[in-house]
Design a protein around this motif. Structure first.
Motif, PDB file in Angstrom:
ATOM      1  N   VAL A 139      26.990  43.424 -11.473  1.00  0.00           N
ATOM      2  CA  VAL A 139      25.762  43.958 -11.473  1.00  0.00           C
ATOM      3  C   VAL A 139      24.893  42.871 -12.467  1.00  0.00           C
ATOM      4  N   THR A 140      25.638  42.330 -13.046  1.00  0.00           N
ATOM      5  CA  THR A 140      24.754  41.358 -14.025  1.00  0.00           C
ATOM      6  C   THR A 140      24.191  40.239 -13.279  1.00  0.00           C
ATOM      7  N   ILE A 141      24.867  39.780 -12.301  1.00  0.00           N
ATOM      8  CA  ILE A 141      24.320  38.551 -11.123  1.00  0.00           C
ATOM      9  C   ILE A 141      23.141  39.453 -10.455  1.00  0.00           C
ATOM     10  N   GLY A 156      18.892  38.581 -10.473  1.00  0.00           N
ATOM     11  CA  GLY A 156      18.157  38.536  -9.340  1.00  0.00           C
ATOM     12  C   GLY A 156      16.873  39.615  -9.296  1.00  0.00           C
ATOM     13  N   THR A 157      17.176  40.861  -9.733  1.00  0.00           N
ATOM     14  CA  THR A 157      16.291  41.704  -9.892  1.00  0.00           C
ATOM     15  C   THR A 157      15.067  41.455 -10.863  1.00  0.00           C
ATOM     16  N   TRP A 158      15.343  40.892 -11.895  1.00  0.00           N
ATOM     17  CA  TRP A 158      14.246  40.637 -12.968  1.00  0.00           C
ATOM     18  C   TRP A 158      13.687  39.416 -12.552  1.00  0.00           C
ATOM     19  N   MET A 159      14.439  38.589 -11.853  1.00  0.00           N
ATOM     20  CA  MET A 159      13.525  37.364 -11.044  1.00  0.00           C
ATOM     21  C   MET A 159      12.441  37.720 -10.231  1.00  0.00           C
ATOM     22  N   HIS A 160      12.985  38.764  -9.351  1.00  0.00           N
ATOM     23  CA  HIS A 160      12.095  39.547  -8.315  1.00  0.00           C
ATOM     24  C   HIS A 160      10.906  40.420  -9.087  1.00  0.00           C
ATOM     25  N   ASP A 161      11.086  41.024  -9.965  1.00  0.00           N
ATOM     26  CA  ASP A 161       9.932  41.791 -10.585  1.00  0.00           C
ATOM     27  C   ASP A 161       9.101  40.667 -11.253  1.00  0.00           C
ATOM     28  N   MET A 162       9.534  39.786 -11.870  1.00  0.00           N
ATOM     29  CA  MET A 162       8.566  38.738 -12.408  1.00  0.00           C
ATOM     30  C   MET A 162       7.635  38.043 -11.226  1.00  0.00           C
ATOM     31  N   VAL A 209      20.652  40.830 -21.043  1.00  0.00           N
ATOM     32  CA  VAL A 209      20.922  39.403 -20.713  1.00  0.00           C
ATOM     33  C   VAL A 209      20.149  38.769 -19.401  1.00  0.00           C
ATOM     34  N   SER A 210      20.260  39.458 -18.556  1.00  0.00           N
ATOM     35  CA  SER A 210      19.546  39.242 -17.180  1.00  0.00           C
ATOM     36  C   SER A 210      17.990  39.333 -17.305  1.00  0.00           C
ATOM     37  N   ARG A 211      17.439  39.916 -18.253  1.00  0.00           N
ATOM     38  CA  ARG A 211      16.034  40.044 -18.294  1.00  0.00           C
ATOM     39  C   ARG A 211      15.622  38.751 -19.286  1.00  0.00           C
ATOM     40  N   THR A 224      26.816  50.213 -23.666  1.00  0.00           N
ATOM     41  CA  THR A 224      26.304  49.407 -24.347  1.00  0.00           C
ATOM     42  C   THR A 224      26.275  48.282 -23.754  1.00  0.00           C
ATOM     43  N   LEU A 225      27.510  47.795 -23.010  1.00  0.00           N
ATOM     44  CA  LEU A 225      27.675  46.573 -22.353  1.00  0.00           C
ATOM     45  C   LEU A 225      26.921  46.535 -20.957  1.00  0.00           C
ATOM     46  N   ASN A 226      26.580  47.776 -20.561  1.00  0.00           N
ATOM     47  CA  ASN A 226      25.593  47.542 -19.053  1.00  0.00           C
ATOM     48  C   ASN A 226      24.353  47.322 -19.864  1.00  0.00           C
ATOM     49  N   SER A 227      23.855  47.851 -20.819  1.00  0.00           N
ATOM     50  CA  SER A 227      22.765  47.658 -21.489  1.00  0.00           C
ATOM     51  C   SER A 227      22.482  46.213 -21.704  1.00  0.00           C
ATOM     52  N   MET A 228      23.406  45.546 -22.396  1.00  0.00           N
ATOM     53  CA  MET A 228      23.543  44.147 -22.591  1.00  0.00           C
ATOM     54  C   MET A 228      23.269  43.284 -21.472  1.00  0.00           C
TER      55      MET A 228
END
Length: 395
Positions: A17-19, A23-29, A148-150, A140-144
């Motif tokens: 999910v982190t990986i 990719g998702t935040w790259m896409h959104d940007m 981190v990806s953001r 909390t780890l999922n939020s992190m």
């Protein structure tokens, strides 16, 4: 905080999910930058955020119902394949120079549909992957992971846009979906095997049962109220950030990427403090005080004209966003029993994303009519006043 990673199924999913989130935040940007490049309207740019979040308003409850009554593993695989195909099509059309503002919004909406179908099932699976006493740490780890990806995704996207163009950002996001597909495919059993052993529910009956449960669940109603207020007003920053970066600061994709990254960095720092905050304060206090900090950053965001000031503002935006988001999601997880968990969480997501979708359009219209400073000032005052009015609603 890292103890949930000792459980192999959760650890594999968390890494995947982190990986995928990077990719998702790259896409959104990339989508935000592309729309700001091909459209002059603040409203059209803000509609990117609406197109991303509106599918949750439409599909969250149906998807939550399906996630409770079918095999979640298979359901997640189909949802992710839909997202993969949507991202790939956008990448190909951008690469061949066939993208218009409305095509961009349509494919963004399509990708949001897959995300809306996936998220309730994915969130509802977490309690099946870790013991209950690890649930708060796992969330909390999922939020992190998300933050981190953001921090990483937008910066990487900025460099990739400069060197190769936005099409390659979308194609790289397509590849990231294969990682999470592989992780979920390796799950040995259905993560909702307990609910599947119950008497079979039909789809419409399942939706009605979820709504009926919410009418008699005061804690869930309180979570929905807090989420509605916060995410409606907070959406102003997400909707108008591309306008600020491109039009106000006259920046390129690298600056835009770093502005988004500062939100992620602030959220990562806040993640490290959440354990201490949860020991010192109630969730209600964290939400009330964190919301007032966010209201201040909203005002400062709309009235900042210097990149250095804006970086500092966005750092505190990310920190306060994480504190509120994490508190609301944890409260939502704990407010619903296993048999209706995905449906309860889908209502939380419906409220969050629906209010962000409507809010993004509202703040875009106000920015076009009256300017960004007035739009953000109205959002800041509205958030502060609303939080004061509902401060005694406990979650």
């Amino acid at each position: 905080m890292w103890s949930p990673l000792q459980y192999p199924a959760f650890r594999t999913l968390w890494i995947a999910v982190t990986i995928s989130n990077i990719g998702t935040w790259m896409h959104d940007m990339g989508v935000g930058w592309l729309m700001a490049s091909i459209s002059e309207s603040s409203f059209m740019i803000a509609l990117v955020q609406s197109a991303t979040t509106l599918p949750f308003f439409i599909l969250a409850l149906p998807s939550g119902t399906l996630a409770d009554i079918v095999d979640r593993r298979s359901y997640l695989l189909y949802s992710i394949c839909w997202m993969l195909l949507s991202a790939a099509l956008l990448g190909v059309l951008t690469l061949t120079d066939h993208v218009t503002p409305w095509i961009l919004l349509t494919l963004t909406f399509s990708l949001g549909m897959g995300n809306a179908m996936m998220r309730p099932a994915l969130s509802a699976s977490v309690p099946s992957l870790v013991p209950r006493h690890e649930l708060r740490r796992a969330i909390t780890l999922n939020s992190m992971s998300l933050n981190v990806s953001r921090s990483l995704g937008p910066v990487l996207a900025g460099f990739l846009i400069i060197s190769a163009g936005p099409a390659y950002v979308f194609l790289l996001n397509t590849l990231s979906f294969f990682v999470i597909l592989f992780a979920i495919y390796r799950w040995p059993i259905a993560v909702n095997s307990d609910s599947l052993s119950l008497p079979v529910e039909r789809f419409m009956e399942g939706m009605k049962a979820g709504l009926r449960y919410s009418r008699h669940a005061p804690m869930l109603q309180a979570v929905l109220m807090k989420g509605l207020v916060f995410f409606f007003f907070s959406s102003a920053i997400w909707a108008l950030l591309p306008v600020i970066a491109v039009r106000v600061l006259n920046g390129g994709p690298t600056l835009y990427g770093w502005l988004i990254a500062m939100i992620g960095i602030g959220a990562v720092v806040a993640t490290q403090l959440m354990g201490w905050l949860n020991r010192q304060y109630s969730r209600n206090t964290i939400i009330n005080r964190g919301g007032l900090v966010y209201a201040f950053t909203l005002y400062a965001f709309g009235n900042s004209v210097h990149p250095g000031i804006l970086f500092s503002v966005l750092f505190f935006t990310g920190a306060s966003w994480l504190a509120l988001f994490s508190s609301i999601v944890v409260a939502g997880q704990l407010a619903v029993p296993d048999w209706v968990r995905a449906r309860g969480l889908s209502l939380v997501m419906l409220t969050m994303m629906g209010s962000m979708s409507v809010g993004s359009a509202v703040w875009g219209i106000l920015a076009d009519q009256f300017g960004i400073p007035i739009s953000c000032s109205i959002a800041a005052i509205g958030l502060a006043v609303s939080l004061l009015l509902i401060r005694n609603i406990k979650i």
